[in-house]
Design a protein around this motif. Structure first.
Motif, PDB file in Angstrom:
ATOM      1  N   PHE A 205       0.832  -1.194   0.000  1.00  0.00           N
ATOM      2  CA  PHE A 205       0.000   0.000   0.000  1.00  0.00           C
ATOM      3  C   PHE A 205       0.870   1.249   0.000  1.00  0.00           C
ATOM      4  CE2 PHE A 205      -2.018  -3.509   2.111  1.00  0.00           C
ATOM      5  CZ  PHE A 205      -3.169  -3.651   1.359  1.00  0.00           C
ATOM      6  N   ASN A 206       0.369   2.287  -0.636  1.00  0.00           N
ATOM      7  CA  ASN A 206       1.066   3.564  -0.652  1.00  0.00           C
ATOM      8  C   ASN A 206       0.803   4.265   0.676  1.00  0.00           C
ATOM      9  OD1 ASN A 206       1.886   6.237  -1.038  1.00  0.00           O
ATOM     10  ND2 ASN A 206       1.410   6.170  -3.222  1.00  0.00           N
ATOM     11  N   PRO A 207       1.823   4.448   1.520  1.00  0.00           N
ATOM     12  CA  PRO A 207       1.573   5.025   2.842  1.00  0.00           C
ATOM     13  C   PRO A 207       1.090   6.467   2.798  1.00  0.00           C
ATOM     14  CG  PRO A 207       3.923   4.851   2.428  1.00  0.00           C
ATOM     15  CD  PRO A 207       3.233   4.122   1.308  1.00  0.00           C
ATOM     16  N   ASN A 208       1.215   7.112   1.650  1.00  0.00           N
ATOM     17  CA  ASN A 208       0.757   8.494   1.516  1.00  0.00           C
ATOM     18  C   ASN A 208      -0.596   8.601   0.828  1.00  0.00           C
ATOM     19  OD1 ASN A 208       3.058   9.586   2.766  1.00  0.00           O
ATOM     20  ND2 ASN A 208       4.216   9.403   0.868  1.00  0.00           N
TER      21      ASN A 208
ATOM     22  N   ALA B 128      -4.354  11.081   3.671  1.00  0.00           N
ATOM     23  CA  ALA B 128      -4.300  12.020   2.554  1.00  0.00           C
ATOM     24  C   ALA B 128      -5.596  12.820   2.480  1.00  0.00           C
ATOM     25  CB  ALA B 128      -4.074  11.269   1.253  1.00  0.00           C
ATOM     26  N   ALA B 129      -6.718  12.160   2.786  1.00  0.00           N
ATOM     27  CA  ALA B 129      -8.020  12.820   2.684  1.00  0.00           C
ATOM     28  C   ALA B 129      -9.054  12.012   3.448  1.00  0.00           C
ATOM     29  CB  ALA B 129      -8.439  12.965   1.221  1.00  0.00           C
TER      30      ALA B 129
ATOM     31  N   ARG C 157      -0.854  12.447   0.660  1.00  0.00           N
ATOM     32  CA  ARG C 157      -0.373  13.009   1.925  1.00  0.00           C
ATOM     33  C   ARG C 157       1.029  13.597   1.779  1.00  0.00           C
ATOM     34  NH1 ARG C 157       1.683   9.645   7.229  1.00  0.00           N
ATOM     35  NH2 ARG C 157       2.817   8.563   5.575  1.00  0.00           N
ATOM     36  N   ASN C 158       1.243  14.738   2.404  1.00  0.00           N
ATOM     37  CA  ASN C 158       2.588  15.237   2.675  1.00  0.00           C
ATOM     38  C   ASN C 158       2.928  14.827   4.105  1.00  0.00           C
ATOM     39  OD1 ASN C 158       4.966  16.595   3.159  1.00  0.00           O
ATOM     40  ND2 ASN C 158       4.030  18.626   3.199  1.00  0.00           N
TER      41      ASN C 158
END
Length: 464
Positions: free
Chosen positions: A202-205, A231-232, A318-319
């Motif tokens: 999974f993309n952690p961001n 991220a949202a 996400r940043n």
């Protein structure tokens, strides 16, 4: 079966340890620990940490700045190995969501008796993204839970957001005041995050949380509580009083809230408007930081079109290293977060749940400005029928005590140069901060996030 001590370790409870730093301004020269040395030291610590022994790792081993990325990879691999060998209920293999395969977790008896959480766990789309799947957590409404869970699987399978992965839980029990944000469910969400990160698929961001009705309330609270992982977020047909979900915490994430304009039950439309107003106020102060799409949909009551939410959420990434953030550290079912972005709390500044500690951090070049304040709520509007507190005024005053750790990396500051830290207008630190292995280890255990392994840190004791 998992135990309460696992929750404690996942929430990252920290004990105070003195951090020593060099204040010299010359170039850092350090030793270079080997990967095997890091493994030998980190895995036993992580194993103890997962078993509830959460004191900070204290051995001082300096690191070379040029090798930090290599050391981060070694520490993360040690965390993965410790987690893989940790005895707990694991996420099952990821199958197609349309196969409708379900699993379940038994939640700790000490957090909630007789609580089993069934869930669907699957992916959508024909290919796996190279950077990892976006992961959606969906929370259903408060109708009969078998029916709500089935409906959730159906609608989530048809949202236009592939390729993606979904965790679709069924709420373990039912009752008059039984919610998605209570402590047994917090245990499940943190297990989900930790294991998904360890899995590496999974993309952690690109983590997203959304829900409908009762799931809308739950996802709004979780968005504020866990914003640093997201991220949202996209609650629908909900509307929480903002004391339960401070908007300030949603700085740096994208936030969607859709509610029927005529959905007046429990004041959902009014509370959605209050949320919209607060986002607008903060967006005017910080134009780039409060992305939102909050809509009261004309002519609709509780049932609305749910399809627009996840495609909108999925646009955002996400940043993990914002140089400016706000955090009101509120309790949720008696539990507090012990860290947010790059800040970890050793000792809160507030004495009890009657008030809260608020932090605002801004980093400009190598200067860190931190506000630490006590926030007190005053209710100015109450529902006359149920006594629901609807609207509040907040009073801020400087904190006069508390202990925190500010973690740092090269995305936030230049570690080769002098760093200045100002807390509530007072200079608290000025000098070079030495990267050390212990900071990588401690931040990994605290945040369990592959993006947040920080090589340097400053410990701060807030005073008058």
């Amino acid at each position: 079966m998992a135990t309460y001590k696992h929750l404690i370790c996942l929430l990252g409870l920290l004990s105070l340890t003195q951090l020593a730093f060099s204040c010299t301004t010359k170039k850092i020269t350090t030793t270079k620990p080997t990967e095997s040395t890091i493994t030998e030291k980190a895995i036993p610590y992580f194993t103890d940490y997962l078993n509830g022994q959460t004191a900070l790792y204290t051995e001082k081993i300096p690191l070379s700045i040029s090798d930090i990325s290599k050391h981060q990879a070694a520490v993360w691999q040690a965390w993965v190995d410790a987690n893989n060998n940790f005895s707990e209920q694991k996420l099952p293999p990821l199958d197609k969501l349309t196969d409708a395969k379900s699993s379940s977790w038994t939640l700790p008896e000490s957090l909630e008796p007789h609580a089993t959480m069934p869930f669907y766990w699957g992916y959508k789309g024909d290919s796996s993204p190279q950077e990892g799947y976006p992961l959606f957590l969906y929370l259903h409404g408060s109708g009969p839970k078998d029916q709500e869970w089935k409906v959730g699987l159906s609608i989530c399978s048809n949202f236009d957001d592939a390729p993606s992965a979904y965790f679709i839980p069924q709420i373990p029990n039912e009752g008059e005041y039984y919610r998605w944000w209570q402590k047994s469910k917090q245990f499940a969400w943190e297990c989900l995050l930790r294991q998904a990160f360890v899995c590496g698929k999974f993309n952690p961001n690109r983590i997203y949380c959304f829900g409908i009705s009762e799931g809308g309330y739950g996802s709004q609270r979780l968005a504020s509580f866990y914003a640093d992982y997201l991220a949202a977020a996209g609650p629908m047909a909900g509307g929480e009083p903002l004391k339960n979900a401070p908007v300030e915490n949603c700085r740096n994430i994208a936030f969607s809230l859709h509610t029927g304009a005529e959905d007046a039950v429990f004041y959902r439309n009014r509370l959605t408007q209050y949320t919209k107003d607060e986002f607008a106020r903060l967006q005017a102060l910080y134009p780039d930081d409060f992305i939102n799409k909050i809509e009261l949909i004309p002519g609709y009551q509780h049932a609305i079109d749910y399809r627009p939410t996840t495609p909108w959420l999925k646009q955002y990434i996400r940043n993990p290293y914002p140089k400016s953030f706000c955090w009101e550290n509120f309790e949720m079912d008696g539990l507090y977060r012990k860290g947010f972005y790059n800040l970890a709390v050793v000792e809160r500044s507030n004495d009890n749940e009657e008030n809260r500690t608020y932090y605002e951090m801004n980093i400009n070049d190598n200067k860190i400005d931190l506000k630490a304040e006590i926030v007190t709520y005053n209710c100015i509007e109450t529902d006359p029928r149920w006594g629901i507190q609807l609207k509040f005024e907040k009073k801020h005053q400087p904190a006069t005590k508390g202990k925190i750790i500010i973690y740092l990396n090269e995305q936030l500051v230049d570690l080769n140069r002098e760093i200045t830290l100002i807390v509530n207008g007072k200079e608290m630190y000025k000098g070079i901060v030495i990267p050390e292995l212990r900071h990588l280890i401690n931040s990994c255990a605290t945040f369990f996030d592959p993006e947040r392994l920080y090589p340097a840190a400053i410990e701060v004791e807030i005073d008058k």
